[in-house]
Design a protein around this motif. Sequence first.
Motif, mmCIF file in Angstrom:
data_model
loop_
_atom_site.group_PDB
_atom_site.id
_atom_site.type_symbol
_atom_site.label_atom_id
_atom_site.label_comp_id
_atom_site.label_asym_id
_atom_site.label_seq_id
_atom_site.Cartn_x
_atom_site.Cartn_y
_atom_site.Cartn_z
ATOM 1 N N LEU A 1 -0.159 -45.171 33.024
ATOM 2 C CA LEU A 1 -0.858 -44.017 33.571
ATOM 3 C C LEU A 1 -0.531 -42.779 32.754
ATOM 4 O O LEU A 1 0.610 -42.584 32.318
ATOM 5 N N GLY A 2 -1.535 -41.929 32.567
ATOM 6 C CA GLY A 2 -1.304 -40.638 31.957
ATOM 7 C C GLY A 2 -0.663 -39.699 32.965
ATOM 8 O O GLY A 2 -0.708 -39.938 34.178
ATOM 9 N N LEU A 3 -0.075 -38.628 32.455
ATOM 10 C CA LEU A 3 0.645 -37.728 33.363
ATOM 11 C C LEU A 3 -0.291 -37.032 34.347
ATOM 12 O O LEU A 3 0.122 -36.710 35.473
ATOM 13 N N LEU B 1 -3.155 -44.650 44.979
ATOM 14 C CA LEU B 1 -2.504 -45.445 43.937
ATOM 15 C C LEU B 1 -3.288 -46.719 43.647
ATOM 16 O O LEU B 1 -3.427 -47.117 42.481
ATOM 17 N N VAL B 2 -3.822 -47.354 44.673
ATOM 18 C CA VAL B 2 -4.565 -48.607 44.462
ATOM 19 C C VAL B 2 -5.783 -48.357 43.572
ATOM 20 O O VAL B 2 -6.074 -49.131 42.652
ATOM 21 N N GLU B 3 -6.485 -47.266 43.846
ATOM 22 C CA GLU B 3 -7.676 -46.949 43.054
ATOM 23 C C GLU B 3 -7.308 -46.661 41.601
ATOM 24 O O GLU B 3 -7.964 -47.149 40.665
ATOM 25 N N VAL B 4 -6.252 -45.882 41.398
ATOM 26 C CA VAL B 4 -5.825 -45.546 40.038
ATOM 27 C C VAL B 4 -5.390 -46.793 39.285
ATOM 28 O O VAL B 4 -5.765 -47.008 38.120
ATOM 29 N N LEU B 5 -4.608 -47.651 39.944
ATOM 30 C CA LEU B 5 -4.133 -48.861 39.273
ATOM 31 C C LEU B 5 -5.267 -49.851 39.022
ATOM 32 O O LEU B 5 -5.254 -50.574 38.023
ATOM 33 N N LEU C 1 11.623 -39.165 40.338
ATOM 34 C CA LEU C 1 11.696 -39.381 38.889
ATOM 35 C C LEU C 1 11.536 -40.864 38.546
ATOM 36 O O LEU C 1 10.866 -41.216 37.577
ATOM 37 N N ALA C 2 12.136 -41.731 39.345
ATOM 38 C CA ALA C 2 11.996 -43.170 39.112
ATOM 39 C C ALA C 2 10.550 -43.605 39.290
ATOM 40 O O ALA C 2 10.040 -44.463 38.548
ATOM 41 N N ARG C 3 9.861 -42.991 40.262
ATOM 42 C CA ARG C 3 8.446 -43.345 40.465
ATOM 43 C C ARG C 3 7.609 -42.888 39.279
ATOM 44 O O ARG C 3 6.710 -43.598 38.829
ATOM 45 N N ILE C 4 7.894 -41.704 38.767
ATOM 46 C CA ILE C 4 7.177 -41.225 37.583
ATOM 47 C C ILE C 4 7.382 -42.192 36.420
ATOM 48 O O ILE C 4 6.437 -42.554 35.714
ATOM 49 N N ARG C 5 8.623 -42.643 36.251
ATOM 50 C CA ARG C 5 8.894 -43.580 35.153
ATOM 51 C C ARG C 5 8.107 -44.876 35.328
ATOM 52 O O ARG C 5 7.519 -45.399 34.382
ATOM 53 N N ARG C 6 8.081 -45.421 36.548
ATOM 54 C CA ARG C 6 7.364 -46.683 36.776
ATOM 55 C C ARG C 6 5.873 -46.520 36.498
ATOM 56 O O ARG C 6 5.239 -47.386 35.891
ATOM 57 N N LEU C 7 5.303 -45.406 36.930
ATOM 58 C CA LEU C 7 3.867 -45.190 36.739
ATOM 59 C C LEU C 7 3.511 -45.017 35.267
ATOM 60 O O LEU C 7 2.498 -45.547 34.791
#
Length: 251
Positions: free
Chosen positions: A58-60, A75-79, A47-53
């Motif tokens: 980032l969209g859901l 994650l690197v590509e998305v960010l 849940l904490a990771r979802i909040r940070r993203l």
Amino acid sequence: MRIGELAAVVGVTTRAVRHYHHLGLLPEPERRANGYREYGLRHAVVLARIRRLTELGLGLAEVRDVLADDAGKDLVEVLTELDEDLARQEAALRERRARLRTLLDAEGGMPAEGPVSPELAALFAGTSHLSDSPMAAKDREIIAFLETAMPAEDRERMVASVGEALGSPGAMARAGEAYALLDALADAEPGDPRVEEAALTLAGCIPPGLFPEAGELDPDDGFLRAFYDDLAPAQAEAVRRTLRILAEERR
């Protein structure tokens, strides 16, 4: 932990937790014998990771990709994609702020037609002495509308042509004469002899670049009909004759 405790620890709402369950982002814990769900440390970590993203922007759906074991993007590509998108947004915001500052700092203040391009605002500032002319005000409204509605290349041509039509004292005087003749037709009939004089004077004010090629205007065009309907009958007839005169000159 109960759902309220989990939400409080991570800093989200219980509604958000349930929403993430619904979307499959956060696994639901099994219910205990008393019927309550008991969340563990792993749920808090996810849940904490979802909040940070999501706080990064980032969209859901993108969060789901990052969390999935078989994610198509790491994650690197998305960010990296998010960073590039934010850079584009920053550039667009800087451009918009520059345009706003130009409008706010323009001599003569904001035109009555609202925010237009700096180039058009400067041209409108030069017609402030025509503010008592209803036809001049209507003309400015139409020009502002066309600047918004036209494709970029046509918009630049139109603004340049308006500058040509109003860019000298002589041209401004001719425009003032045309507006006065059109204003005088507000209560006249279409057959009034002054209609022809107004049409000829108006045609003499319009540079070739402001008028399309002969035959390009469709008499059944919805915008053209709405434009005529917004004028008094004699004024509409004068504009029709003006367009015919210009079309003949372009042949």
